[in-house]
Design a protein around this motif. Structure first.
Motif, mmCIF file in Angstrom:
data_model
loop_
_atom_site.group_PDB
_atom_site.id
_atom_site.type_symbol
_atom_site.label_atom_id
_atom_site.label_comp_id
_atom_site.label_asym_id
_atom_site.label_seq_id
_atom_site.Cartn_x
_atom_site.Cartn_y
_atom_site.Cartn_z
ATOM 1 N N ARG A 108 0.842 -1.215 0.000
ATOM 2 C CA ARG A 108 0.000 0.000 0.000
ATOM 3 C C ARG A 108 0.870 1.256 0.000
ATOM 4 N NH1 ARG A 108 -3.111 -2.965 3.684
ATOM 5 N NH2 ARG A 108 -2.122 -1.884 5.414
ATOM 6 N N GLN A 109 1.911 1.212 0.862
ATOM 7 C CA GLN A 109 2.791 2.385 0.924
ATOM 8 C C GLN A 109 3.496 2.602 -0.415
ATOM 9 O OE1 GLN A 109 5.694 2.201 4.045
ATOM 10 N NE2 GLN A 109 6.428 4.250 3.688
ATOM 11 N N ALA A 110 3.942 1.504 -1.046
ATOM 12 C CA ALA A 110 4.613 1.632 -2.346
ATOM 13 C C ALA A 110 3.640 2.179 -3.389
ATOM 14 C CB ALA A 110 5.163 0.277 -2.777
ATOM 15 N N ILE A 111 2.384 1.698 -3.353
ATOM 16 C CA ILE A 111 1.379 2.185 -4.302
ATOM 17 C C ILE A 111 1.106 3.660 -4.052
ATOM 18 C CG2 ILE A 111 -1.063 1.987 -4.933
ATOM 19 C CD1 ILE A 111 -0.779 -1.050 -4.509
ATOM 20 N N GLU A 112 0.991 4.031 -2.764
ATOM 21 C CA GLU A 112 0.732 5.446 -2.465
ATOM 22 C C GLU A 112 1.910 6.312 -2.902
ATOM 23 O OE1 GLU A 112 -0.263 5.757 1.693
ATOM 24 O OE2 GLU A 112 -2.084 4.577 1.465
ATOM 25 N N LYS A 148 1.722 6.564 -6.571
ATOM 26 C CA LYS A 148 0.665 7.508 -6.960
ATOM 27 C C LYS A 148 1.122 8.939 -6.702
ATOM 28 C CE LYS A 148 -3.432 4.624 -6.225
ATOM 29 N NZ LYS A 148 -4.624 4.452 -5.414
ATOM 30 N N ALA A 149 1.774 9.159 -5.555
ATOM 31 C CA ALA A 149 2.233 10.509 -5.240
ATOM 32 C C ALA A 149 3.280 10.960 -6.254
ATOM 33 C CB ALA A 149 2.801 10.552 -3.811
ATOM 34 N N ARG A 150 4.181 10.059 -6.640
ATOM 35 C CA ARG A 150 5.192 10.430 -7.631
ATOM 36 C C ARG A 150 4.528 10.688 -8.993
ATOM 37 N NH1 ARG A 150 10.323 6.415 -6.738
ATOM 38 N NH2 ARG A 150 11.066 7.365 -4.822
ATOM 39 N N ALA A 151 3.560 9.838 -9.295
ATOM 40 C CA ALA A 151 2.860 10.035 -10.581
ATOM 41 C C ALA A 151 2.112 11.364 -10.568
ATOM 42 C CB ALA A 151 1.895 8.875 -10.835
ATOM 43 N N SER A 210 2.876 14.277 -13.029
ATOM 44 C CA SER A 210 1.840 14.840 -13.911
ATOM 45 C C SER A 210 1.623 16.319 -13.613
ATOM 46 C CB SER A 210 0.532 14.048 -13.771
ATOM 47 O OG SER A 210 0.033 14.137 -12.446
ATOM 48 N N THR A 211 1.729 16.711 -12.337
ATOM 49 C CA THR A 211 1.589 18.121 -11.993
ATOM 50 C C THR A 211 2.717 18.917 -12.646
ATOM 51 O OG1 THR A 211 0.622 17.498 -9.869
ATOM 52 C CG2 THR A 211 1.400 19.739 -10.074
ATOM 53 N N LYS A 212 3.955 18.392 -12.568
ATOM 54 C CA LYS A 212 5.084 19.094 -13.168
ATOM 55 C C LYS A 212 4.936 19.129 -14.693
ATOM 56 C CE LYS A 212 8.560 18.185 -9.644
ATOM 57 N NZ LYS A 212 9.784 17.530 -9.307
ATOM 58 N N ALA A 213 4.487 18.005 -15.238
ATOM 59 C CA ALA A 213 4.306 17.984 -16.702
ATOM 60 C C ALA A 213 3.207 18.953 -17.129
ATOM 61 C CB ALA A 213 3.971 16.568 -17.164
ATOM 62 N N ALA A 214 2.105 18.992 -16.332
ATOM 63 C CA ALA A 214 1.008 19.926 -16.656
ATOM 64 C C ALA A 214 1.495 21.354 -16.495
ATOM 65 C CB ALA A 214 -0.195 19.646 -15.750
ATOM 66 N N ALA A 215 2.286 21.616 -15.464
ATOM 67 C CA ALA A 215 2.794 22.963 -15.259
ATOM 68 C C ALA A 215 3.711 23.347 -16.407
ATOM 69 C CB ALA A 215 3.544 23.041 -13.914
ATOM 70 N N ASN A 216 4.521 22.403 -16.855
ATOM 71 C CA ASN A 216 5.389 22.694 -17.986
ATOM 72 C C ASN A 216 4.569 22.956 -19.258
ATOM 73 O OD1 ASN A 216 7.782 22.561 -16.602
ATOM 74 N ND2 ASN A 216 8.157 20.393 -17.037
#
Length: 190
Positions: free
Chosen positions: A148-152, A155-158, A162-168
């Motif tokens: 669960r921690q690895a999945i979280e 997900k947090a890294r993803a 995605s936030t950084k990619a969207a910001a770019n």
């Protein structure tokens, strides 16, 4: 020293008797007598008087009493010995019974110890099985928590990526005029 061949002289015999014996003549001796009794008779009479005196003074009762006391003491000792023997036999029987009881108790204790040891072994086996199951469950729970921690984290890294990619992307395709238009649109919607 005295001459061994010389005859012995007794005061009771006359010198004539000695001379006659010295010459080889046979002389008949006369036993002394007094009041018609020979010396043996006087000894017997003295003994009879002595015994009558002992009976008259009750010496036979004293001797009988002493013997009776000895007999009573011996009987008392025999009775005491019989009593001690019966007590010893009773003690022997009691201790024999105690020994037999102790042997039975020892056997019962040994059997109880065997059952207790078997129960302890069974409990230890059950406890070991429960501990293994509990540890397996804990390991499974830890693995699930790690997943669960690895999945979280994934997900947090993803989300961050995605936030950084969207910001770019937004930074490349949007300028200040587009930002104003979006802000005006959002304010009007309110």
């Amino acid at each position: 020293m005295a001459n061994p061949a010389a005859p012995q002289v007794f005061e009771t015999e006359s010198p004539e008797v000695f001379e006659a014996e010295a010459h080889g003549e046979h002389v008949e001796h006369v036993d002394p007598m007094a009041l018609g009794l020979a010396p043996g008779g006087w000894v017997g009479l003295a003994m009879l008087v002595f015994l009558i005196l002992l009976v008259w003074k009750g010496v036979h009762k004293v001797i009988g009493g002493g013997l009776d006391a000895k007999i009573a003491a011996i009987k008392a000792n025999l009775d005491e010995a019989k009593q001690l023997r019966s007590e010893a036999e009773a003690l022997r029987a009691e201790y024999s019974a105690k020994i037999a009881g102790a042997e039975k108790d020892a056997e019962a204790m040994l059997e109880g110890a065997r059952h207790e040891a078997e129960a302890i072994v069974a409990k230890a086996e059950a406890d070991t099985a429960a501990t293994i199951a509990r540890r397996e469950q804990m390991a499974t729970d830890k693995i699930a928590a790690a997943e669960r921690q690895a999945i979280e984290e994934l997900k947090a890294r993803a989300a961050d990526a995605s936030t950084k990619a969207a910001a770019n992307l937004i930074a490349e395709g949007h300028d200040a005029a587009a930002d104003r238009a979006l802000a005006d649109k959002a304010i009007a919607a309110l």
